[in-house]
Design a protein around this motif. Sequence first.
Motif, mmCIF file in Angstrom:
data_model
loop_
_atom_site.group_PDB
_atom_site.id
_atom_site.type_symbol
_atom_site.label_atom_id
_atom_site.label_comp_id
_atom_site.label_asym_id
_atom_site.label_seq_id
_atom_site.Cartn_x
_atom_site.Cartn_y
_atom_site.Cartn_z
ATOM 1 N N LEU A 32 44.643 45.205 35.116
ATOM 2 C CA LEU A 32 43.793 44.687 36.785
ATOM 3 C C LEU A 32 42.373 46.193 35.646
ATOM 4 O O LEU A 32 41.504 45.726 36.030
ATOM 5 N N LEU A 35 40.522 44.661 33.062
ATOM 6 C CA LEU A 35 39.918 43.825 33.473
ATOM 7 C C LEU A 35 38.518 43.818 34.355
ATOM 8 O O LEU A 35 37.352 44.145 33.908
ATOM 9 N N THR A 36 38.478 45.218 35.078
ATOM 10 C CA THR A 36 37.422 45.487 36.288
ATOM 11 C C THR A 36 36.941 47.512 35.242
ATOM 12 O O THR A 36 36.246 48.000 36.011
ATOM 13 N N ALA A 38 39.485 49.947 35.541
ATOM 14 C CA ALA A 38 39.055 51.038 36.620
ATOM 15 C C ALA A 38 39.797 52.448 36.325
ATOM 16 O O ALA A 38 40.355 52.442 34.665
ATOM 17 N N ASP A 112 40.593 51.695 45.044
ATOM 18 C CA ASP A 112 40.629 49.983 46.135
ATOM 19 C C ASP A 112 41.349 49.511 45.654
ATOM 20 O O ASP A 112 41.373 48.343 46.350
ATOM 21 N N ILE A 180 35.698 40.854 44.786
ATOM 22 C CA ILE A 180 36.014 41.269 43.357
ATOM 23 C C ILE A 180 35.888 40.976 41.961
ATOM 24 O O ILE A 180 36.283 41.309 40.188
ATOM 25 N N THR A 181 34.960 39.363 42.008
ATOM 26 C CA THR A 181 34.718 39.353 40.416
ATOM 27 C C THR A 181 33.755 38.942 40.083
ATOM 28 O O THR A 181 33.011 38.964 39.287
ATOM 29 N N HIS A 182 32.716 40.008 40.983
ATOM 30 C CA HIS A 182 31.475 40.938 40.579
ATOM 31 C C HIS A 182 31.110 40.825 39.083
ATOM 32 O O HIS A 182 31.831 42.311 38.758
ATOM 33 N N LEU A 184 32.199 40.411 36.000
ATOM 34 C CA LEU A 184 33.939 39.437 35.509
ATOM 35 C C LEU A 184 33.626 38.456 34.392
ATOM 36 O O LEU A 184 32.796 37.380 34.914
ATOM 37 N N SER A 227 29.807 35.590 38.827
ATOM 38 C CA SER A 227 30.865 36.403 37.993
ATOM 39 C C SER A 227 30.353 35.415 37.049
ATOM 40 O O SER A 227 29.946 33.701 36.787
ATOM 41 N N THR A 297 33.434 46.679 45.682
ATOM 42 C CA THR A 297 33.971 47.142 44.518
ATOM 43 C C THR A 297 34.858 46.124 43.928
ATOM 44 O O THR A 297 36.083 45.454 44.906
ATOM 45 N N PRO A 298 35.301 46.346 42.116
ATOM 46 C CA PRO A 298 36.364 45.520 41.914
ATOM 47 C C PRO A 298 37.838 45.938 42.484
ATOM 48 O O PRO A 298 38.559 46.886 43.100
#
Length: 298
Positions: A32, A35-36, A38, A112, A180-182, A184, A227, A297-298
């Motif tokens: 995760l 992906l983000t 983070a 998050d 969450i997909t913003h 990505l 996305s 946010t993600p």
Amino acid sequence: MSEPDPPRTANYVVAYEATEHGREAVELGVALARLTAAELRICLVLPELTNVPAKVPSSASDYSALLKEQAEAWLAEARTFMPNDVVATTHVLLAESTSEGLIDAAIRFDSDRIVVGAARSGLLQRFSIGSIANALLHASPVPVALAPRGYRGMAPITRITCAIGTRPGWESLLDSLVAITHGLTVDVRLVTLVEIDAARGGRPDEGTTSASHLDEVLSRFSSLSHSLGEVTTEVATGSSIENAIESMDWRAGEIAFVGSSRLAQPSRIFIGATANRMLHSLPVPLIVVPTTTRRTTP
């Protein structure tokens, strides 16, 4: 003129213990985070001690120090699982229960989501909800990500499947998916699960109704989403929710996304019956989101 605040970096609390499902939680946290972009807060929760066990010949303070030393050794092991491209910190926490400690950590770190592993009674490399995950799924103020038994995040996450029903409240779940997909580069699959077994109360026309609903869902998502992947829809049917899940194709790099029950308190998770049944058959990680989220946010 003052300088603008730097952009906030997302972070996830990862529930760790020196077991296989602690390793699985770390593996999902890493997938995760990649992906983000983070950071991870790898947390090991120790019980707050009021009495030293009778078999331990030491004072309460000595025993607490011994436990913390062992916890630090376990966290050192967790750090060996971390790849160089993911930022992670480790933390020993004290709390009356593990779930309480993880929720407190999520609040303290302004996290998050919370990431946990499956209980060891799960069959077929799937889920079995243990007491910690169960408590989080009924009380967490942030999304909870659950790794299935045996999870190893070897493949990057390339698709998010959102199981979205027709009942009131689906818009809140979709808004969470949009957030969450913003930005990505990840595919999104919008799915409605249809139980067609008449013995369970299914109706023959539910598939058509669900397809029409998905058109509305897709229209709303497309109008709001930023996305960068492909967006598809699917009506998955079966004689049960479990069979509908098993009829679908699942990628190696995929996660599922569901909302809370309508019984949930605002900004809290309460896992519903459908999501609970999905867990019996899902071969991929699952993220459960509260009825409303604190941020986008993600």
